[in-house]
Design a protein around this motif. Structure first.
Motif, PDB file in Angstrom:
ATOM      1  N   THR A   1       0.842  -1.085  -0.096  1.00  0.00           N
ATOM      2  CA  THR A   1      -0.049  -0.081   0.087  1.00  0.00           C
ATOM      3  C   THR A   1       0.949   1.420  -0.014  1.00  0.00           C
ATOM      4  O   THR A   1       1.995   1.576   0.600  1.00  0.00           O
ATOM      5  CB  THR A   1      -0.921   0.047   1.242  1.00  0.00           C
ATOM      6  OG1 THR A   1      -0.103   0.044   2.403  1.00  0.00           O
ATOM      7  CG2 THR A   1      -1.874  -1.203   1.110  1.00  0.00           C
ATOM      8  N   LEU A   2       0.280   2.272  -0.645  1.00  0.00           N
ATOM      9  CA  LEU A   2       0.992   3.423  -0.750  1.00  0.00           C
ATOM     10  C   LEU A   2       0.303   4.382   0.204  1.00  0.00           C
ATOM     11  O   LEU A   2      -0.772   4.652   0.324  1.00  0.00           O
ATOM     12  CB  LEU A   2       0.802   4.255  -2.002  1.00  0.00           C
ATOM     13  CG  LEU A   2       1.268   5.875  -2.349  1.00  0.00           C
ATOM     14  CD1 LEU A   2       2.881   5.676  -1.935  1.00  0.00           C
ATOM     15  CD2 LEU A   2       0.792   6.264  -3.450  1.00  0.00           C
ATOM     16  N   GLN A   3       1.031   4.723   1.531  1.00  0.00           N
ATOM     17  CA  GLN A   3       0.553   5.517   2.712  1.00  0.00           C
ATOM     18  C   GLN A   3       0.584   7.070   2.467  1.00  0.00           C
ATOM     19  O   GLN A   3      -0.335   7.711   3.190  1.00  0.00           O
ATOM     20  CB  GLN A   3       1.174   4.915   3.889  1.00  0.00           C
ATOM     21  CG  GLN A   3       1.052   3.621   4.198  1.00  0.00           C
ATOM     22  CD  GLN A   3      -0.149   3.039   4.852  1.00  0.00           C
ATOM     23  OE1 GLN A   3      -1.025   3.690   5.346  1.00  0.00           O
ATOM     24  NE2 GLN A   3      -0.312   1.588   4.606  1.00  0.00           N
ATOM     25  N   ALA A   4       1.607   7.476   1.796  1.00  0.00           N
ATOM     26  CA  ALA A   4       1.723   8.719   1.591  1.00  0.00           C
ATOM     27  C   ALA A   4       2.723   9.229   0.367  1.00  0.00           C
ATOM     28  O   ALA A   4       3.377   8.224  -0.107  1.00  0.00           O
ATOM     29  CB  ALA A   4       2.754   9.315   2.772  1.00  0.00           C
ATOM     30  N   ILE A   5       2.309  10.133  -0.339  1.00  0.00           N
ATOM     31  CA  ILE A   5       3.120  10.505  -1.644  1.00  0.00           C
ATOM     32  C   ILE A   5       4.412  10.575  -1.319  1.00  0.00           C
ATOM     33  O   ILE A   5       4.880  11.014  -0.477  1.00  0.00           O
ATOM     34  CB  ILE A   5       2.455  11.822  -2.132  1.00  0.00           C
ATOM     35  CG1 ILE A   5       0.966  11.777  -2.536  1.00  0.00           C
ATOM     36  CG2 ILE A   5       3.330  12.357  -3.412  1.00  0.00           C
ATOM     37  CD1 ILE A   5       0.671  10.739  -3.618  1.00  0.00           C
TER      38      ILE A   5
ATOM     39  N   LYS B   1       6.492   8.175  -0.551  1.00  0.00           N
ATOM     40  CA  LYS B   1       6.909   7.241   0.175  1.00  0.00           C
ATOM     41  C   LYS B   1       6.924   5.787  -0.274  1.00  0.00           C
ATOM     42  O   LYS B   1       6.215   5.340  -1.036  1.00  0.00           O
ATOM     43  CB  LYS B   1       6.203   7.286   1.604  1.00  0.00           C
ATOM     44  CG  LYS B   1       6.332   8.577   2.327  1.00  0.00           C
ATOM     45  CD  LYS B   1       7.574   8.808   2.734  1.00  0.00           C
ATOM     46  CE  LYS B   1       7.652  10.099   3.558  1.00  0.00           C
ATOM     47  NZ  LYS B   1       9.108  10.487   4.175  1.00  0.00           N
ATOM     48  N   PRO B   2       7.931   4.824   0.110  1.00  0.00           N
ATOM     49  CA  PRO B   2       7.882   3.651  -0.485  1.00  0.00           C
ATOM     50  C   PRO B   2       6.453   2.986  -0.100  1.00  0.00           C
ATOM     51  O   PRO B   2       5.853   3.096   0.916  1.00  0.00           O
ATOM     52  CB  PRO B   2       8.846   2.975   0.384  1.00  0.00           C
ATOM     53  CG  PRO B   2       9.946   3.820   0.774  1.00  0.00           C
ATOM     54  CD  PRO B   2       9.166   5.081   1.034  1.00  0.00           C
ATOM     55  N   LEU B   3       6.177   1.930  -0.799  1.00  0.00           N
ATOM     56  CA  LEU B   3       4.786   1.137  -0.423  1.00  0.00           C
ATOM     57  C   LEU B   3       5.362   0.101   0.636  1.00  0.00           C
ATOM     58  O   LEU B   3       6.444  -0.338   0.933  1.00  0.00           O
ATOM     59  CB  LEU B   3       4.607   0.116  -1.547  1.00  0.00           C
ATOM     60  CG  LEU B   3       4.523   0.776  -2.884  1.00  0.00           C
ATOM     61  CD1 LEU B   3       4.035  -0.327  -3.900  1.00  0.00           C
ATOM     62  CD2 LEU B   3       3.407   1.682  -2.940  1.00  0.00           C
ATOM     63  N   VAL B   4       4.183  -0.185   1.527  1.00  0.00           N
ATOM     64  CA  VAL B   4       4.278  -0.936   2.841  1.00  0.00           C
ATOM     65  C   VAL B   4       3.396  -2.161   2.570  1.00  0.00           C
ATOM     66  O   VAL B   4       2.139  -2.028   2.281  1.00  0.00           O
ATOM     67  CB  VAL B   4       3.615   0.128   4.059  1.00  0.00           C
ATOM     68  CG1 VAL B   4       3.696  -0.823   5.269  1.00  0.00           C
ATOM     69  CG2 VAL B   4       4.474   1.229   4.037  1.00  0.00           C
ATOM     70  N   LEU B   5       4.081  -3.166   3.053  1.00  0.00           N
ATOM     71  CA  LEU B   5       3.238  -4.642   3.181  1.00  0.00           C
ATOM     72  C   LEU B   5       2.132  -4.584   4.185  1.00  0.00           C
ATOM     73  O   LEU B   5       2.793  -4.253   5.522  1.00  0.00           O
ATOM     74  CB  LEU B   5       4.053  -5.507   3.082  1.00  0.00           C
ATOM     75  CG  LEU B   5       3.465  -7.106   3.099  1.00  0.00           C
ATOM     76  CD1 LEU B   5       2.618  -7.325   1.973  1.00  0.00           C
ATOM     77  CD2 LEU B   5       4.543  -8.053   3.407  1.00  0.00           C
ATOM     78  N   VAL B   6       0.734  -4.692   3.859  1.00  0.00           N
ATOM     79  CA  VAL B   6      -0.068  -4.719   5.011  1.00  0.00           C
ATOM     80  C   VAL B   6      -0.760  -5.999   5.072  1.00  0.00           C
ATOM     81  O   VAL B   6      -0.942  -6.451   4.054  1.00  0.00           O
ATOM     82  CB  VAL B   6      -0.862  -3.521   5.303  1.00  0.00           C
ATOM     83  CG1 VAL B   6      -0.020  -2.272   5.467  1.00  0.00           C
ATOM     84  CG2 VAL B   6      -1.824  -3.429   3.891  1.00  0.00           C
ATOM     85  N   GLU B   7      -1.475  -6.459   6.068  1.00  0.00           N
ATOM     86  CA  GLU B   7      -2.689  -7.521   5.709  1.00  0.00           C
ATOM     87  C   GLU B   7      -4.069  -6.756   6.295  1.00  0.00           C
ATOM     88  O   GLU B   7      -4.002  -6.014   7.032  1.00  0.00           O
ATOM     89  CB  GLU B   7      -2.492  -8.490   7.069  1.00  0.00           C
ATOM     90  CG  GLU B   7      -1.158  -9.362   6.454  1.00  0.00           C
ATOM     91  CD  GLU B   7      -1.058 -10.861   7.234  1.00  0.00           C
ATOM     92  OE1 GLU B   7      -2.158 -11.220   7.733  1.00  0.00           O
ATOM     93  OE2 GLU B   7       0.145 -11.273   7.606  1.00  0.00           O
ATOM     94  N   ARG B   8      -4.959  -7.222   5.509  1.00  0.00           N
ATOM     95  CA  ARG B   8      -6.466  -6.689   5.711  1.00  0.00           C
ATOM     96  C   ARG B   8      -7.350  -7.786   5.680  1.00  0.00           C
ATOM     97  O   ARG B   8      -6.918  -9.063   5.201  1.00  0.00           O
ATOM     98  CB  ARG B   8      -6.546  -5.512   4.379  1.00  0.00           C
ATOM     99  CG  ARG B   8      -5.803  -4.604   4.435  1.00  0.00           C
ATOM    100  CD  ARG B   8      -6.177  -3.780   3.077  1.00  0.00           C
ATOM    101  NE  ARG B   8      -5.681  -2.424   3.048  1.00  0.00           N
ATOM    102  CZ  ARG B   8      -5.919  -1.524   2.051  1.00  0.00           C
ATOM    103  NH1 ARG B   8      -6.654  -1.667   0.898  1.00  0.00           N
ATOM    104  NH2 ARG B   8      -5.415  -0.263   1.992  1.00  0.00           N
ATOM    105  N   PRO B   9      -8.401  -7.496   6.134  1.00  0.00           N
ATOM    106  CA  PRO B   9      -9.317  -8.498   6.036  1.00  0.00           C
ATOM    107  C   PRO B   9      -9.784  -8.710   4.568  1.00  0.00           C
ATOM    108  O   PRO B   9      -9.855  -7.847   3.589  1.00  0.00           O
ATOM    109  CB  PRO B   9     -10.909  -8.133   6.754  1.00  0.00           C
ATOM    110  CG  PRO B   9     -10.153  -6.851   7.582  1.00  0.00           C
ATOM    111  CD  PRO B   9      -8.892  -6.413   6.877  1.00  0.00           C
TER     112      PRO B   9
END
Length: 327
Positions: free
Chosen positions: A5-9, A11-19
């Motif tokens: 996911t892109l959290q902020a312009i 910035k690198p993408l961040v791996l997240v877990e979601r439902p």
């Protein structure tokens, strides 16, 4: 599900877990098999395209298997392979939609920009904008066709029937559409970054008649040219390379400023046009053409958690063809 996911312009993408997402009315859910990486993804990260959905799952060249459908979607689509492109939804009622120009819709949604995309294990898409694909084809090879192929095809239609065609920026889109041009019997002239001998050899291997740097003059005047690189200074260069009455097509969604140029560069009934987005009709036309032309995409695969490396490699031009994320 997992997603980059892109959290902020910026910035690198961040791996997240979601439902796991659930499809709403008129939607379907895919298990992502592959998602190609596009220069537009870099434009979103860099802030060149305003107001992205944040946090955002990028990726708009998605291939996957339908594993859930919402109300109003036929159950027969379960288990089918579909592709999800950049245009994720159009309103259907504005003047553009009503005149078969849904790519110019006043209230569109774009995959991997205003709605979550395919740098993930799962994605929800509007069922009407999910393109049925051949279940026998390789999903990694198919993925770049969903944007690089489709926007290349739309550019080629805009370019017209000229025999000698220049392609500026020999990346994912150019390497696909060059194969179509050669199949059509055209002469392809490939323009790359200065000193990029690897890309020039790659273009020749795909049937290009000539390959050189973007600031080189081709050995003949061109009938038409397509600019895929997001570099405004290529516009006057391409106009100088085409004959009187020739056309230059700008294929990117973003381009640096076009420098001032003498009117004489445009004079002679040369034309400069742009291409915006794509339509479902483009897909209906292009996929059969790609099969007839035996288009073969050249890909480099990255696991989901290496999406930042794929984006970095794209920015630096470290590969020929297209990068593909494989969850």
């Amino acid at each position: 599900m997992k997603a980059m996911t892109l959290q902020a312009i910026g910035k690198p993408l961040v791996l997240v877990e979601r439902p796991d997402p659930s499809p709403g009315r008129g939607e379907l859910r895919l298990k992502v098999e592959a998602c190609a990486v596009c220069r537009t993804d870099l434009h979103v990260i860099d802030g060149d395209l305003a107001n992205p959905k944040l946090p955002l799952v990028q990726g708009h060249e998605i291939v996957g298997i339908v594993d859930a459908v919402g109300d109003g979607v036929a159950a027969t689509r379960l288990g089918s392979r579909v592709g999800v492109p950049w245009l994720g939804h159009s309103c259907g009622v504005c003047s553009y939609c009503r005149s078969e120009a849904e790519n110019l819709c006043d209230r569109p949604e774009f995959t991997g920009y205003t709605r979550d995309g395919g740098f993930a294990t799962d994605v929800v898409a509007d069922a009407s904008y999910a393109i049925d694909l051949d279940p026998k084809d390789d999903p990694v090879s198919l993925a770049p066709l969903l944007c690089a192929g489709l926007i290349g095809w739309r550019c080629l239609k805009k370019a017209g029937d000229g025999r000698r065609i220049g392609l500026y920026g020999f990346g994912a889109a150019a390497h696909i559409i060059a194969q179509v041009c050669v199949w059509q019997g055209r002469e392809v002239y490939a323009f790359t970054r200065r000193g990029d001998g690897e890309a020039q050899c790659f273009a020749i291997s795909l049937g290009a008649a000539w390959a050189g740097s973007s600031d080189d003059r081709p050995p003949v005047l061109l009938d038409t040219a397509i600019i895929f690189a997001p570099v405004g200074s290529l516009v006057p260069a391409a106009l100088k390379a085409v004959r009187k009455g020739g056309r230059v097509v700008c294929g990117g969604i973003h381009m640096s400023d076009i420098p001032a140029m003498p009117y004489a560069v445009l004079w002679g009934e040369r034309e400069l046009v742009s291409v915006a987005n794509l339509t479902r009709e483009d897909a209906a036309q292009f996929f059969p053409i790609a099969r007839q032309a035996a288009v073969r995409t050249h890909t480099v695969s990255y696991p989901l958690d290496r999406a930042n490396l794929a984006l970095s490699d794209l920015r630096a031009g470290r590969f020929s063809g297209a990068a593909v994320i494989v969850p």
